[in-house]
Design a protein around this motif. Sequence first.
Motif, PDB file in Angstrom:
ATOM      1  N   PHE A   1       0.815  -1.212   0.000  1.00 32.70           N
ATOM      2  CA  PHE A   1       0.000   0.000   0.000  1.00 32.70           C
ATOM      3  C   PHE A   1       0.855   1.271   0.000  1.00 32.70           C
ATOM      4  CE2 PHE A   1      -3.287  -2.651   2.347  1.00 32.70           C
ATOM      5  CZ  PHE A   1      -4.171  -2.716   1.283  1.00 32.70           C
ATOM      6  N   MET A   2       0.354   2.298  -0.700  1.00 33.46           N
ATOM      7  CA  MET A   2       0.869   3.653  -0.555  1.00 33.46           C
ATOM      8  C   MET A   2       0.286   4.283   0.695  1.00 33.46           C
ATOM      9  SD  MET A   2       0.650   5.405  -4.332  1.00 33.46           S
ATOM     10  CE  MET A   2       0.915   7.031  -3.594  1.00 33.46           C
ATOM     11  N   LYS A   3       1.027   5.213   1.256  1.00 32.40           N
ATOM     12  CA  LYS A   3       0.558   6.011   2.386  1.00 32.40           C
ATOM     13  C   LYS A   3       0.580   7.489   1.992  1.00 32.40           C
ATOM     14  CE  LYS A   3       0.232   4.801   6.216  1.00 32.40           C
ATOM     15  NZ  LYS A   3      -1.013   4.545   6.987  1.00 32.40           N
ATOM     16  N   PRO A   4      -0.261   8.316   2.629  1.00 35.13           N
ATOM     17  CA  PRO A   4      -0.271   9.740   2.295  1.00 35.13           C
ATOM     18  C   PRO A   4       1.040  10.428   2.681  1.00 35.13           C
ATOM     19  CG  PRO A   4      -2.205   9.103   3.601  1.00 35.13           C
ATOM     20  CD  PRO A   4      -1.247   7.966   3.659  1.00 35.13           C
ATOM     21  N   THR A   5       1.390  11.429   1.895  1.00 38.10           N
ATOM     22  CA  THR A   5       2.524  12.304   2.207  1.00 38.10           C
ATOM     23  C   THR A   5       2.089  13.741   1.939  1.00 38.10           C
ATOM     24  OG1 THR A   5       3.386  12.202  -0.054  1.00 38.10           O
ATOM     25  CG2 THR A   5       4.184  10.526   1.502  1.00 38.10           C
ATOM     26  N   LYS A   6       2.958  14.688   2.212  1.00 39.22           N
ATOM     27  CA  LYS A   6       2.631  16.081   1.925  1.00 39.22           C
ATOM     28  C   LYS A   6       2.414  16.299   0.436  1.00 39.22           C
ATOM     29  CE  LYS A   6       4.956  18.134   5.931  1.00 39.22           C
ATOM     30  NZ  LYS A   6       6.051  19.040   6.389  1.00 39.22           N
ATOM     31  N   SER A   7       3.145  15.551  -0.385  1.00 35.06           N
ATOM     32  CA  SER A   7       3.008  15.721  -1.834  1.00 35.06           C
ATOM     33  C   SER A   7       1.830  14.923  -2.404  1.00 35.06           C
ATOM     34  CB  SER A   7       4.300  15.303  -2.532  1.00 35.06           C
ATOM     35  OG  SER A   7       4.610  13.953  -2.238  1.00 35.06           O
ATOM     36  N   THR A   8       1.359  13.924  -1.667  1.00 32.05           N
ATOM     37  CA  THR A   8       0.197  13.129  -2.092  1.00 32.05           C
ATOM     38  C   THR A   8      -0.740  12.990  -0.899  1.00 32.05           C
ATOM     39  OG1 THR A   8       1.718  11.886  -3.515  1.00 32.05           O
ATOM     40  CG2 THR A   8      -0.504  11.022  -3.300  1.00 32.05           C
ATOM     41  N   PRO A   9      -1.461  14.054  -0.557  1.00 33.14           N
ATOM     42  CA  PRO A   9      -2.260  14.080   0.675  1.00 33.14           C
ATOM     43  C   PRO A   9      -3.668  13.516   0.479  1.00 33.14           C
ATOM     44  CG  PRO A   9      -2.289  16.233  -0.362  1.00 33.14           C
ATOM     45  CD  PRO A   9      -1.456  15.355  -1.248  1.00 33.14           C
ATOM     46  N   PHE A  10      -3.772  12.180   0.468  1.00 39.96           N
ATOM     47  CA  PHE A  10      -5.089  11.617   0.175  1.00 39.96           C
ATOM     48  C   PHE A  10      -5.878  11.183   1.401  1.00 39.96           C
ATOM     49  CE2 PHE A  10      -2.072   8.031  -0.536  1.00 39.96           C
ATOM     50  CZ  PHE A  10      -2.585   7.070   0.340  1.00 39.96           C
ATOM     51  N   GLY A  11      -5.431  11.501   2.583  1.00 41.78           N
ATOM     52  CA  GLY A  11      -6.201  11.147   3.773  1.00 41.78           C
ATOM     53  C   GLY A  11      -5.390  11.427   5.019  1.00 41.78           C
ATOM     54  N   SER A  12      -5.877  10.903   6.157  1.00 38.38           N
ATOM     55  CA  SER A  12      -5.147  11.054   7.409  1.00 38.38           C
ATOM     56  C   SER A  12      -3.895  10.181   7.385  1.00 38.38           C
ATOM     57  CB  SER A  12      -6.051  10.638   8.576  1.00 38.38           C
ATOM     58  OG  SER A  12      -6.200   9.223   8.603  1.00 38.38           O
ATOM     59  N   ALA A  13      -3.099  10.276   8.427  1.00 38.91           N
ATOM     60  CA  ALA A  13      -1.875   9.475   8.497  1.00 38.91           C
ATOM     61  C   ALA A  13      -2.171   7.981   8.517  1.00 38.91           C
ATOM     62  CB  ALA A  13      -1.074   9.867   9.741  1.00 38.91           C
ATOM     63  N   SER A  14      -3.384   7.613   8.885  1.00 35.60           N
ATOM     64  CA  SER A  14      -3.768   6.202   8.946  1.00 35.60           C
ATOM     65  C   SER A  14      -4.263   5.657   7.615  1.00 35.60           C
ATOM     66  CB  SER A  14      -4.872   6.006  10.000  1.00 35.60           C
ATOM     67  OG  SER A  14      -4.434   6.390  11.276  1.00 35.60           O
ATOM     68  N   ALA A  15      -4.491   6.515   6.640  1.00 36.33           N
ATOM     69  CA  ALA A  15      -5.068   6.088   5.359  1.00 36.33           C
ATOM     70  C   ALA A  15      -4.096   5.195   4.599  1.00 36.33           C
ATOM     71  CB  ALA A  15      -5.449   7.300   4.518  1.00 36.33           C
ATOM     72  N   PHE A  16      -4.656   4.344   3.744  1.00 34.81           N
ATOM     73  CA  PHE A  16      -3.836   3.445   2.930  1.00 34.81           C
ATOM     74  C   PHE A  16      -4.592   3.111   1.652  1.00 34.81           C
ATOM     75  CE2 PHE A  16      -6.503   0.995   5.761  1.00 34.81           C
ATOM     76  CZ  PHE A  16      -7.010  -0.033   4.975  1.00 34.81           C
ATOM     77  N   GLY A  17      -3.836   2.911   0.573  1.00 34.00           N
ATOM     78  CA  GLY A  17      -4.450   2.584  -0.710  1.00 34.00           C
ATOM     79  C   GLY A  17      -3.383   2.618  -1.788  1.00 34.00           C
ATOM     80  N   HIS A  18      -3.777   3.027  -2.987  1.00 34.46           N
ATOM     81  CA  HIS A  18      -2.786   3.173  -4.066  1.00 34.46           C
ATOM     82  C   HIS A  18      -3.379   4.003  -5.180  1.00 34.46           C
ATOM     83  CE1 HIS A  18       0.947   2.225  -6.064  1.00 34.46           C
ATOM     84  NE2 HIS A  18       1.269   1.411  -5.079  1.00 34.46           N
ATOM     85  N   ASP A  19      -2.496   4.819  -5.806  1.00 35.41           N
ATOM     86  CA  ASP A  19      -2.901   5.550  -6.993  1.00 35.41           C
ATOM     87  C   ASP A  19      -2.307   4.871  -8.221  1.00 35.41           C
ATOM     88  OD1 ASP A  19      -0.230   6.297  -7.085  1.00 35.41           O
ATOM     89  OD2 ASP A  19      -0.585   8.440  -6.852  1.00 35.41           O
ATOM     90  N   GLY A  20      -2.649   5.406  -9.394  1.00 37.15           N
ATOM     91  CA  GLY A  20      -2.144   4.850 -10.639  1.00 37.15           C
ATOM     92  C   GLY A  20      -1.686   5.938 -11.575  1.00 37.15           C
ATOM     93  N   ALA A  21      -0.903   5.554 -12.572  1.00 40.36           N
ATOM     94  CA  ALA A  21      -0.319   6.512 -13.493  1.00 40.36           C
ATOM     95  C   ALA A  21      -1.366   7.356 -14.208  1.00 40.36           C
ATOM     96  CB  ALA A  21       0.544   5.779 -14.527  1.00 40.36           C
ATOM     97  N   GLY A  22      -2.556   6.819 -14.400  1.00 42.54           N
ATOM     98  CA  GLY A  22      -3.570   7.547 -15.141  1.00 42.54           C
ATOM     99  C   GLY A  22      -4.371   8.549 -14.342  1.00 42.54           C
ATOM    100  N   GLY A  23      -4.220   8.558 -12.994  1.00 45.51           N
ATOM    101  CA  GLY A  23      -4.956   9.504 -12.165  1.00 45.51           C
ATOM    102  C   GLY A  23      -5.903   8.858 -11.181  1.00 45.51           C
ATOM    103  N   SER A  24      -6.195   7.574 -11.351  1.00 40.87           N
ATOM    104  CA  SER A  24      -7.146   6.889 -10.471  1.00 40.87           C
ATOM    105  C   SER A  24      -6.535   6.633  -9.101  1.00 40.87           C
ATOM    106  CB  SER A  24      -7.596   5.570 -11.101  1.00 40.87           C
ATOM    107  OG  SER A  24      -8.225   5.787 -12.338  1.00 40.87           O
ATOM    108  N   ILE A  25      -7.402   6.419  -8.109  1.00 44.23           N
ATOM    109  CA  ILE A  25      -6.946   6.123  -6.749  1.00 44.23           C
ATOM    110  C   ILE A  25      -8.044   5.396  -5.992  1.00 44.23           C
ATOM    111  CG2 ILE A  25      -7.731   8.349  -5.812  1.00 44.23           C
ATOM    112  CD1 ILE A  25      -5.266   8.276  -3.924  1.00 44.23           C
ATOM    113  N   VAL A  26      -7.641   4.523  -5.076  1.00 46.10           N
ATOM    114  CA  VAL A  26      -8.558   3.948  -4.100  1.00 46.10           C
ATOM    115  C   VAL A  26      -7.845   3.983  -2.753  1.00 46.10           C
ATOM    116  CG1 VAL A  26      -7.773   1.556  -4.478  1.00 46.10           C
ATOM    117  CG2 VAL A  26     -10.054   1.984  -3.538  1.00 46.10           C
ATOM    118  N   PHE A  27      -8.590   4.317  -1.705  1.00 49.56           N
ATOM    119  CA  PHE A  27      -8.003   4.279  -0.369  1.00 49.56           C
ATOM    120  C   PHE A  27      -9.093   4.133   0.681  1.00 49.56           C
ATOM    121  CE2 PHE A  27      -8.792   8.864  -0.807  1.00 49.56           C
ATOM    122  CZ  PHE A  27      -9.289   9.223   0.452  1.00 49.56           C
TER     123      PHE A  27
END
Length: 362
Positions: free
Chosen positions: A299-325
């Motif tokens: 799993f990917m985790k959020p960072t300042k450059s990819t802020p997709f949720g709280s520090a506990s969030a987990f998921g993954h993005d893709g090259a085309g722009g999609s994401i699930v978390f």
Amino acid sequence: MNVQTINAVEDLFYKLIPVEDQAQLVIYSNGKKVVDIAGEIDQDSVTGIFSVSKALCAIALAKLVDEEKLNVNEKVCRYWPEFASAGKDNITVRQLLSHQAGLVETEAGLTIEQLHTDHEAAAMLANTAPLWEPGSAFGYHATTIGILISELIFRITGMSVQIYYEREIRSKLNADAYLGLPLNIQNKFLQPLSANRELPPPAKNSLSEKAWGQFATAMRRAGGIDTLIYTPERLAFGGPAFGGVASARGLAAVFNWATGFGEFSSGVSSKTIYEFANTHVHGFDVAQLIPDRRHGLVFMKPTKSTPFGSASAFGHDGAGGSIVFADPETRIVFAYVVRRLTFPGGVDQRIYPILQLIQSAR
């Protein structure tokens, strides 16, 4: 999520994402679907999700851990003896799944044909020496993590990750999130809409330049991040690192099942899912030259450059722009799929206001 937040999310979606980009958005809150919207695309249509495929692999692995068939603290060679060659005898499953193994590519390179076979590429990686001392650094194994996961699962179950995921997870949910799309339902698939772009040049650093060069070469062999065409054969194979296809409804259904937010029991135990979701590496990615990247197990985790949720969030993005978390703090499952690939790759940055709205409304 309250009604006001839901309405604001829907308004932002239609304001920020042109309908012709054919995006889908599904959100669950406390196990209940509260948002299910789309642009000019049928909500049951599926398209390429690229590296979001890795999130489906992670859930399959977590289920295998729950079944006590896989121990992430064991050495990989316990399950896959040939993997011990070329100085890899002490690499643990935990290191392998958190991009620490140094197997971004093989010295000879991997062709697109080898990437779309079950075992040939795995055998080549088993004979490859790590690019760095395993555990001393990490670098995103963009294409090879799927090969490594699949062979590991095969050595335990006799099934590739695609078959294991299909039998044990996807088919039981009837979710439109596939690692391998059967020929008889390929009419559901819409080819991604994209434009060709070049990868940026590597920085001047010997280790990271070599890792970057192998990563970039692998992606170009696969057709390039923005130009990968899904042929019927590739659709059917479903490359686990970058060849999955899904709808937002399908991705959200799988993550909602796995996490069990709300009143339903989870498909994966909370102990295991959070073990996979915990941060295992954070800092400089020597393969992609990204200074602030964070991973759990796959799993990917959020960072300042990819802020997709709280520090506990987990998921993954893709090259085309999609994401699930999924985000345990807000008890949100979020799935966004977009047919027109976005620049510069990774999560579609146009949805950040939506993510910020959800985070601030908790």
